[in-house]
Motif scaffolding. Structure first.
Motif, short mmCIF file in Angstrom:
data_model
loop_
_atom_site.label_atom_id
_atom_site.label_comp_id
_atom_site.label_asym_id
_atom_site.label_seq_id
_atom_site.Cartn_x
_atom_site.Cartn_y
_atom_site.Cartn_z
N LEU A 84 13.01 -18.58 -11.85
CA LEU A 84 11.92 -17.75 -11.33
C LEU A 84 12.42 -16.68 -10.37
O LEU A 84 11.64 -15.81 -9.95
CB LEU A 84 10.90 -18.64 -10.62
N GLY A 85 13.69 -16.74 -9.98
CA GLY A 85 14.20 -15.81 -8.98
C GLY A 85 13.75 -16.14 -7.57
O GLY A 85 13.79 -15.29 -6.68
N TRP A 86 13.34 -17.40 -7.33
CA TRP A 86 12.88 -17.83 -6.02
C TRP A 86 14.07 -18.19 -5.13
O TRP A 86 15.22 -18.23 -5.57
CB TRP A 86 11.98 -19.06 -6.15
N HIS A 87 13.76 -18.48 -3.87
CA HIS A 87 14.75 -18.94 -2.92
C HIS A 87 14.31 -20.28 -2.33
O HIS A 87 13.15 -20.68 -2.47
CB HIS A 87 14.96 -17.92 -1.79
N ASP A 127 6.17 -29.17 -12.41
CA ASP A 127 6.77 -28.75 -13.68
C ASP A 127 6.82 -27.24 -13.78
O ASP A 127 6.33 -26.51 -12.90
CB ASP A 127 6.02 -29.36 -14.87
N ALA A 128 7.41 -26.74 -14.85
CA ALA A 128 7.63 -25.31 -15.02
C ALA A 128 6.31 -24.55 -15.05
O ALA A 128 6.22 -23.44 -14.49
CB ALA A 128 8.43 -25.04 -16.29
N ALA A 129 5.29 -25.10 -15.67
CA ALA A 129 4.00 -24.41 -15.75
C ALA A 129 3.36 -24.28 -14.37
O ALA A 129 2.80 -23.23 -14.03
CB ALA A 129 3.07 -25.16 -16.70
N GLU A 130 3.45 -25.34 -13.57
CA GLU A 130 2.89 -25.30 -12.22
C GLU A 130 3.61 -24.27 -11.36
O GLU A 130 2.98 -23.48 -10.63
CB GLU A 130 2.99 -26.68 -11.58
N LEU A 131 4.93 -24.23 -11.45
CA LEU A 131 5.70 -23.26 -10.67
C LEU A 131 5.41 -21.83 -11.12
O LEU A 131 5.28 -20.92 -10.31
CB LEU A 131 7.19 -23.57 -10.80
N ALA A 132 5.29 -21.64 -12.44
CA ALA A 132 4.99 -20.30 -12.95
C ALA A 132 3.62 -19.83 -12.49
O ALA A 132 3.42 -18.64 -12.18
CB ALA A 132 5.08 -20.29 -14.48
N ALA A 133 2.65 -20.75 -12.42
CA ALA A 133 1.32 -20.38 -11.96
C ALA A 133 1.36 -19.97 -10.49
O ALA A 133 0.67 -19.02 -10.08
CB ALA A 133 0.36 -21.55 -12.16
N MET A 134 2.16 -20.65 -9.70
CA MET A 134 2.31 -20.27 -8.29
C MET A 134 3.00 -18.91 -8.17
O MET A 134 2.63 -18.10 -7.32
CB MET A 134 3.09 -21.34 -7.53
N ALA A 135 3.99 -18.68 -9.01
CA ALA A 135 4.66 -17.37 -8.99
C ALA A 135 3.68 -16.25 -9.28
O ALA A 135 3.71 -15.19 -8.65
CB ALA A 135 5.81 -17.36 -9.98
N ALA A 136 2.77 -16.48 -10.23
CA ALA A 136 1.78 -15.47 -10.57
C ALA A 136 0.83 -15.20 -9.42
O ALA A 136 0.23 -14.11 -9.34
CB ALA A 136 1.00 -15.91 -11.80
N ARG A 137 0.69 -16.14 -8.50
CA ARG A 137 -0.18 -15.98 -7.35
C ARG A 137 0.56 -15.50 -6.11
O ARG A 137 -0.01 -15.46 -5.02
CB ARG A 137 -0.90 -17.30 -7.05
N GLY A 138 1.84 -15.16 -6.25
CA GLY A 138 2.58 -14.57 -5.14
C GLY A 138 3.63 -15.44 -4.50
O GLY A 138 4.26 -15.01 -3.53
N ALA A 139 3.85 -16.67 -5.00
CA ALA A 139 4.90 -17.52 -4.43
C ALA A 139 6.27 -16.98 -4.79
O ALA A 139 6.50 -16.55 -5.92
CB ALA A 139 4.74 -18.96 -4.92
N ARG A 140 7.18 -17.03 -3.82
CA ARG A 140 8.54 -16.53 -4.04
C ARG A 140 9.61 -17.49 -3.53
O ARG A 140 10.79 -17.16 -3.57
CB ARG A 140 8.72 -15.16 -3.35
N GLY A 141 9.22 -18.67 -3.04
CA GLY A 141 10.21 -19.61 -2.55
C GLY A 141 9.60 -20.97 -2.31
O GLY A 141 8.37 -21.14 -2.31
N VAL A 142 10.48 -21.95 -2.13
CA VAL A 142 10.09 -23.33 -1.84
C VAL A 142 10.67 -23.72 -0.49
O VAL A 142 11.86 -23.49 -0.22
CB VAL A 142 10.60 -24.29 -2.93
N ARG A 143 9.84 -24.30 0.36
CA ARG A 143 10.27 -24.68 1.71
C ARG A 143 10.56 -26.17 1.80
O ARG A 143 9.80 -27.01 1.29
CB ARG A 143 9.18 -24.31 2.73
N PRO A 176 22.09 -22.78 -6.33
CA PRO A 176 22.12 -21.67 -7.28
C PRO A 176 21.12 -20.56 -6.96
O PRO A 176 20.92 -19.66 -7.77
CB PRO A 176 21.76 -22.36 -8.60
N VAL A 177 20.49 -20.65 -5.80
CA VAL A 177 19.49 -19.68 -5.39
C VAL A 177 19.79 -19.24 -3.96
O VAL A 177 20.52 -19.92 -3.23
CB VAL A 177 18.06 -20.28 -5.46
#
Length: 290
Positions: free
Chosen positions: A145-148, A105-121, A169-170
């Motif tokens: 989130l601006g991820w790739h 969910d959005a909260a989980e992804l935002a928490a990962m972004a705060a820890r340095g995540a920038r993309g999904v593989r 879209p990314v």
């Protein structure tokens, strides 16, 4: 029973040239300690432990300072080891690419972004992650989130995937030169032609981690592929070691990371191109400071 694979080389040779300040290794992994970060039962191979400390020793040996930790398939969607490695190295010099499914969910992804995540593989080669059927849905979810999206797939699949990849879209990052083998057609392979078309579309990036495409050092057989990619998108090529080089069969196959950087030097003899690949392009893609 999963197949064991060898670990990294104990000694890394110094490269023959010096990387510019701020240079980044944009593809690596860590494994273990397994008492804290147990491997997923769904994995397709079993690597030995490969620590953050051992990785940083290698990074120092080749003269790079920044890194992108990529979630390996052996951990499935449990990103603890990858994100903790970023914390250990420091977010001023480390980023992460994680593996999630469309239940994140959005909260989980935002928490990962705060820890340095920038993309999904998405890894369609080793599996044990989100299926490609979820690619477009997850791309929509990470766009704010601006991820790739980072994709590792079989090269024969790339032409068929091309329309869907164009719709994302990314930004899209293709692993390991699109997975194309030099001996299987190289620049003439249909998957490589699809990769070039995606790059020419302006939204795709590629990782010049080419030893998996090669028959072996000094990796001259993949030079035409690397140079074609650099010519197509010099501002969207990044480079990675793929340390500790998992899922190989024989210790003799494990590359020397100093030789891998030397190969990049041969593919890109111009200093400005090297700086783009190692410094400026990673800064833009992963949010490192210039």
């Amino acid at each position: 029973m999963t197949r064991p694979c060898p670990g990294p080389r104990a000694v890394t040779s110094p490269p023959s040239w010096r990387a510019p300040p701020g240079a980044a290794d944009c593809h690596c992994h860590v494994f273990g300690p397994y008492g804290r970060y147990p491997l997923s039962p769904g994995r397709s191979y079993t690597p030995p432990e490969a620590s953050v400390a051992a990785y940083l020793d290698m990074l120092d040996a080749i003269g790079l300072c920044r890194t992108v930790m990529v979630q390996p398939s052996v951990y499935g969607t449990d990103n603890a080891a990858t994100l903790d490695a970023v914390e250990q190295i420091g977010r001023h010099r480390a980023r992460a690419v994680v593996v999630v499914d469309d239940g994140a969910d959005a909260a989980e992804l935002a928490a990962m972004a705060a820890r340095g995540a920038r993309g999904v593989r998405f890894n369609a080669v080793s599996g044990n992650g989100a299926p490609l059927a979820q690619l477009e849905r997850l791309a929509e979810r990470i766009a704010p989130l601006g991820w790739h999206v980072q994709l590792y797939t079989h090269p024969d699949a790339l032409p068929g995937l091309e329309p869907a990849l164009r719709r994302l879209p990314v930004p899209l990052v293709l692993d390991h030169m699109g997975g194309v083998k030099a001996a299987a057609g190289g620049v003439q392979h249909p998957g490589f032609r699809a990769l070039l078309r995606l790059l020419e579309g302006g939204r795709a990036w590629v990782k010049l981690s080419g030893y998996r495409s090669s028959a072996g050092p000094p990796y001259a057989d993949v030079a035409p592929m690397a140079r074609a990619l650099l010519s197509a998108a010099p501002d969207r090529c990044v480079w990675g070691t793929d340390w500790p080089h998992p899922s190989l069969h024989d210790p003799a196959e494990v590359p020397d990371d100093g030789e891998l950087l030397d190969a990049l030097g041969a593919w890109a003899p111009d200093g400005a191109v090297r700086r783009a690949v190692l410094v400026h392009n990673p800064a833009r893609l992963y949010g490192f400071p210039y």
